[in-house]
Motif scaffolding. Structure first.
Motif, short mmCIF file in Angstrom:
data_model
loop_
_atom_site.label_atom_id
_atom_site.label_comp_id
_atom_site.label_asym_id
_atom_site.label_seq_id
_atom_site.Cartn_x
_atom_site.Cartn_y
_atom_site.Cartn_z
N ALA A 649 0.83 -1.21 0.00
CA ALA A 649 0.00 0.00 0.00
C ALA A 649 0.87 1.26 0.00
O ALA A 649 0.56 2.24 -0.69
N LEU A 650 1.95 1.24 0.76
CA LEU A 650 2.84 2.39 0.83
C LEU A 650 3.48 2.66 -0.53
O LEU A 650 3.56 3.81 -0.99
N LEU A 651 3.90 1.59 -1.19
CA LEU A 651 4.51 1.75 -2.51
C LEU A 651 3.50 2.31 -3.51
O LEU A 651 3.80 3.23 -4.27
N ARG A 652 2.29 1.77 -3.51
CA ARG A 652 1.29 2.23 -4.46
C ARG A 652 0.91 3.68 -4.21
O ARG A 652 0.70 4.46 -5.15
N SER A 653 0.81 4.03 -2.95
CA SER A 653 0.50 5.42 -2.63
C SER A 653 1.62 6.34 -3.11
O SER A 653 1.36 7.42 -3.66
N VAL A 674 9.49 7.89 -7.05
CA VAL A 674 8.72 7.17 -6.03
C VAL A 674 9.48 7.14 -4.71
O VAL A 674 8.89 7.34 -3.64
N VAL A 675 10.79 6.89 -4.76
CA VAL A 675 11.58 6.90 -3.52
C VAL A 675 11.52 8.28 -2.88
O VAL A 675 11.44 8.40 -1.64
N ARG A 710 9.72 -3.61 -7.41
CA ARG A 710 8.32 -3.66 -6.95
C ARG A 710 7.39 -2.94 -7.92
O ARG A 710 6.24 -3.34 -8.11
N ILE A 711 7.84 -1.86 -8.53
CA ILE A 711 6.99 -1.12 -9.47
C ILE A 711 6.63 -2.00 -10.66
O ILE A 711 5.47 -2.04 -11.09
N TYR A 712 7.62 -2.72 -11.21
CA TYR A 712 7.34 -3.59 -12.35
C TYR A 712 6.51 -4.79 -11.91
O TYR A 712 5.60 -5.22 -12.63
N GLU A 713 6.80 -5.34 -10.75
CA GLU A 713 6.04 -6.50 -10.26
C GLU A 713 4.57 -6.15 -10.12
O GLU A 713 3.69 -6.98 -10.36
N ASP A 714 4.28 -4.91 -9.77
CA ASP A 714 2.90 -4.49 -9.53
C ASP A 714 2.09 -4.32 -10.82
O ASP A 714 0.90 -4.02 -10.77
N GLN A 723 -6.55 -6.89 -2.80
CA GLN A 723 -5.86 -5.61 -2.66
C GLN A 723 -5.59 -5.07 -4.06
O GLN A 723 -4.45 -5.07 -4.53
N PRO A 724 -6.63 -4.62 -4.76
CA PRO A 724 -6.48 -4.21 -6.16
C PRO A 724 -5.44 -3.10 -6.33
O PRO A 724 -5.28 -2.25 -5.46
N ASN A 725 -4.77 -3.11 -7.50
CA ASN A 725 -3.68 -2.17 -7.70
C ASN A 725 -4.18 -0.82 -8.19
O ASN A 725 -5.38 -0.56 -8.29
#
Length: 932
Positions: A649-653, A674-675, A710-714, A723-725
């Motif tokens: 969730a933190l990454l997607r936000s 993103v970082v 993680r960005i590509y994995e998502d 937990q939809p993206n």
């Protein structure tokens, strides 16, 4: 802390989460479910209970002065300022029984100091009986290792006040190292804290007999904490274990002590004590007398407690109308409503004693106050809620809140909606899992419903008993009783309307292309898919199958039309979503709620902590949540689930907030942006936080490398159903650089007549669907998805970052390939004419101008041209031998979404209704849209 605001916020968040997954097409079912949820069907109103005040007895020092306890007990059992513990009456009773050599059971509430009722007698006994002799005098058995760890820490804090304290405690649970266990064996402690499994091993391992044998141990106490947990088969095992221990100890006077918060809740006080005594007698194998069952001794708090305030309605009415009392102790406890609340939500008299009230809801309390005062219920509820808030902020002279109350909120998983096999407008709906619908007609079966995740079409879970020509609800307990040799077929029923049919036999050509094979006479269904062809059934509400649609004289109603689909679920007859046999049913069909226990716990935790941070009156160090689970495995699972959920969730936000309002991000800058939006302190993610030199840069580079992966994995399809993206919530749109311009340019498409004659918007839609399919299959030419580069990534991340920001190479997703010719291997997908992409590129769904699908030969001529155009435009890259392709990472663009999720995947939806110009709008998941 405002407990009511916290409670409302947590339930509101959970309500929004559950509703966000309610994809139900039938308006009547949807309205029914929403009404049930709104009425608290899944989470009834919380029960409210005031923590009672315990009657106090003597201090530890006074018991020392009376000669009951050893003098050193007064120093050990004292507070930080050296004041002797003031014991509750039930604690003093227990200590005196132990002093007399009597076994007992203590049944008092949480926070009543049950541990001291056996720690003090044990310490006292050891101090009086050669403490210099190191032998086991007491074994304390706990149901969970977490309790042992907590208790051991409390013991260490107490004994630290006395230098060279002679009584030794040790944990022996299996958590210890070999060196620690050996040290304990060589120098046994006076007190062992363990669990019943380890106690069993102590009796069977010869080298551990030092703990239990009469020749080496001097066992005087056996304590079973949380006695109520030992029930059923486990209770019988523990009872036999206790008997073996008593025999091995050789001590006929072994004191057996049990503690429990709850063991008997019905009957009079004497009946409850006798029931507890009977259970304890069975477990310990020695007589436990009812008078040796110690319960709570409570005292009233308010000055009006001796008055029958319920007989003074006018005083109560005047008290409510006069407003809240002053926020002082004297004023608050003198208020009539305070006394009424204590008697209604706290304690009640019983046989000259006070006992806890059975918890009731705030609504029930409001109704009682309304009946007494004549005021409206809303006024009474608001007033009571404010009194509870004020009571939690007013403190007694001892420093405790006057109203330390509990909200008991029970939450049930959604389970299933149940329905009868009757016309849609008349069928009976319920959330109660029962076999028949209520009413005069006792033969209306209730079937659990599942809903298509794509369109919300409902399906009855059923099995078809062909031997008896009937269908019945598909529930495990029924299937377990069926004859294994019976002709039983498990599957689903789609209720249909002959006047407005969803399906009929003439539309079998619309079934997935993969079900068919081409023959000289045309297409025919493959053998392994024949059983999955929808079967027309006319079914009565009792499950009986009728040969025709005409009513039978033996039935009072007409049969309904239904289509039987055999498991596994391979296609939705309403929306056309198609699946493979390898995919799990959970990804295709949903129940009323999607969350499991771990997800629900995580959501409650997140919401609770978030609300605690909003409440300014709560100290920062107190904004925490303590969660209990049954065992270490559950705790480990929950901790992992929580970290994973939050990290995703933190990454997607961060991705969403990194997206510019205008423009796009690409592979060169998205990870860095993103970082930057994560803005995490190094202490959160780095093993060593750096202030100078290269370390801060090294830490950030490692985090950026992890985030990029993680960005590509998502981008994967089907990534986290519950937990939809960002795409599914409409917050992100993935585009391909200049795809619209390429589609409008006629020159690249002239090499094939189908492409040349297609409109630009058709070419763009097909190309986008093709590239999306590659992307969602992770067929992306990105370094972080390359196996060789991933080895370096794992070393870089694990060397620099700490949990939960580390990686396991075995769990990393690697880039896949789409093979254009030859067989596919591991990590490869086919582009053959029979593949999902192949069927799409050959179909009228892709090219509306086609009269019929491209043949295999036509497709094999078309595919190289299609790929060559996409390669030439920089969208795909081919393997060195040209046998497979991937999507180029530099073709991707990340853009901010407009709140609309992408259209249904045309590659996987095979029905014509989703062809050009016939797309169906999708609704975003509102909960996760707000959450991200």
């Amino acid at each position: 802390m405002d407990a009511f605001t916290l409670h409302n916020r947590v339930l509101s968040d959970y309500h929004d989460y559950v509703r966000s997954f309610l994809n139900i097409a039938d308006p009547r079912i949807r309205a029914f479910v929403e009404k049930e949820i709104a009425q608290g069907r899944l989470w009834p109103e919380p029960l409210l209970q005031i923590n009672p005040v315990y009657e106090k007895g003597h201090t530890v020092q006074e018991m020392v002065d009376d000669g009951v306890l050893h003098p050193l007990c007064g120093r050990v059992f004292s507070d930080d300022e050296g004041r002797s513990f003031h014991l509750y009456v039930h604690q003093e009773q227990a200590i005196r029984l132990a002093h007399q050599g009597s076994s007992y059971v203590l049944t008092t509430g949480t926070g009543s100091g049950k541990s001291l009722t056996y720690f003090i007698p044990i310490v006292d006994y050891v101090l009086k009986h050669q403490p210099s002799h190191h032998s086991v005098r007491a074994i304390i058995v706990y149901p969970m290792n977490a309790l042992i760890n907590s208790q051991l820490e409390s013991i260490r804090r107490l004994t630290a006040r006395v230098p060279d304290f002679p009584v030794h405690f040790a944990r022996y649970t299996g958590q210890e190292s070999m060196e620690e266990r050996q040290a304990i064996l060589e120098d046994p402690p006076h007190v062992i804290l363990t669990n019943y499994v380890m106690l069993e091993l102590m009796l069977t391992r010869p080298h551990e007999r030092v703990f239990v044998e009469r020749a080496t141990a001097e066992l005087q106490f056996l304590i079973l904490d949380e006695l109520h947990t030992y029930s059923g088969r486990q209770g019988a095992d523990v009872a036999m274990l206790v008997r073996r221990l008593r025999e091995r100890s050789g001590n006929p006077s072994l004191l057996c002590i049990g503690t429990s918060a709850t063991m008997a809740a019905v009957g009079t006080r004497e009946e409850r004590r006798k029931a507890v005594a009977d259970v304890a007698t069975k477990i310990f194998g020695i007589p436990i007398r009812p008078e040796h069952v110690i319960d709570e001794t409570l005292r009233p708090l308010t000055v009006h407690s001796s008055l029958a305030v319920n007989d003074s309605p006018s005083a109560l009415r005047d008290a409510v109308l006069s407003g809240l009392p002053e926020p002082s102790y004297d004023a608050f406890i003198a208020h009539p409503i305070t006394a009424w609340i204590e008697q209604t939500f706290g304690v009640e008299p019983e046989d000259g004693h006070l006992k806890r009230r059975t918890p009731i809801t705030l609504d029930e309390g409001s109704r009682q106050l309304t009946r007494l005062t004549g005021l409206d219920e809303k006024t009474c509820r608001t007033y009571l809620q404010e009194m509870f808030r004020l009571g939690s902020q007013v403190y007694t002279p001892d420093g405790d809140p006057v109203f330390a109350f509990k909200l008991h909120q029970f939450v049930s998983q959604g389970g299933s909606v149940y329905a009868t096999l009757e016309p849609r407008a008349k069928r009976y709906l319920t959330l109660e899992g029962q076999h028949y619908a209520p009413g005069e007609e006792q033969d209306r079966l209730l079937f659990p419903l599942l809903f298509c995740r794509e369109c919300g079409q409902e399906y009855y879970m059923a099995y078809w008993d062909k031997d008896n020509n009937r269908v019945a609800p598909l529930v495990p307990e029924v299937l377990a009783e069926l004859d294994e040799e019976a002709d039983i077929h498990e599957g689903y029923l789609l209720l249909d309307d002959p006047e407005d049919p969803i399906w009929d036999e003439s539309r079998e050509d619309e079934l997935p292309d993969s079900w068919f094979r081409q023959t000289r006479r045309g297409r025919s269904v493959k053998k392994n898919f024949r059983d999955h062809i929808p079967q027309r059934l006319w079914v009565y509400s009792d499950g009986t199958i009728s040969p025709t649609s005409s009513p039978d004289p033996s039935h009072s109603t007409r049969p309904v039309l239904a289509w039987f689909i055999q498991r596994p679920f391979l296609t939705c007859l309403n929306c056309g979503a198609a699946y493979t046999k390898r995919e799990g049913e959970f990804r295709k069909l949903a129940r009323l709620s999607n969350e499991g226990r771990s997800t629900a716990t995580t959501l409650f935790t997140l919401s609770t902590v978030a609300e605690l941070r909003r409440q300014e009156d709560v100290e920062p160090e107190a904004r925490k949540l303590l969660s209990f689970t049954d065992n270490r495995q559950d705790a480990s699972l929950q901790a992992g689930h929580f970290n994973d959920f939050v990290q995703v969730a933190l990454l997607r936000s961060a991705i969403y907030h990194a997206l510019p309002d205008n423009g796009a991000l690409d592979h060169t800058n998205i990870a860095d942006r993103v970082v930057g939006k994560l803005d995490l302190p190094q202490q959160v993610y780095a093993r060593e936080a750096g202030k100078y030199g290269a370390l801060p840069r090294t830490n950030r580079r490692a985090l950026q490398a992890l985030v990029e992966y993680r960005i590509y994995e998502d981008l994967r399809r089907g990534w986290r159903v519950v937990q939809p993206n960002l795409e599914e919530t409409g917050l992100l749109r993935i585009d391909y650089v200049d795809l619209d311009l390429l589609s409008k340019d006629p020159e690249p498409w002239q090499s094939h007549p189908l492409l040349a004659n297609s409109e630009p918007r058709v070419r763009e839609r097909v190309a986008r669907a093709f590239l999306d399919h590659l992307r969602r299959s992770l067929a992306i030419d990105a370094a972080c998805l390359n196996p060789v580069e991933q080895e370096k990534l794992v070393r870089q991340v694990n060397q620099t970052l700490k949990d939960p920001w580390t990686l396991e190479e075995t769990t990393l997703r690697r880039a896949t390939w789409f093979v254009t010719e030859g067989r596919t291997g591991k990590g490869e997908h086919s582009l053959s004419a029979r593949s999902a992409l192949g069927r799409f590129l050959r179909s009228k769904r892709a090219w509306p101008q086609l009269r019929q699908m491209l043949t295999t030969e036509e497709y094999e001529a078309f595919l190289p041209i299609w790929i060559d155009i996409l390669r030439g435009a920089g969208y795909v890259v081919a393997r060195e031998d040209g046998s497979a392709i991937q999507l180029r990472a530099d073709a991707l663009r990340w853009l901010r979404g407009d709140g609309t999720p992408p259209e249904r995947d045309p590659v996987r939806s095979r029905r014509l209704r989703f062809a050009e110009g016939q797309t169906e709008a999708r609704q975003p998941n509102e909960f996760f849209r707000r959450f991200y």
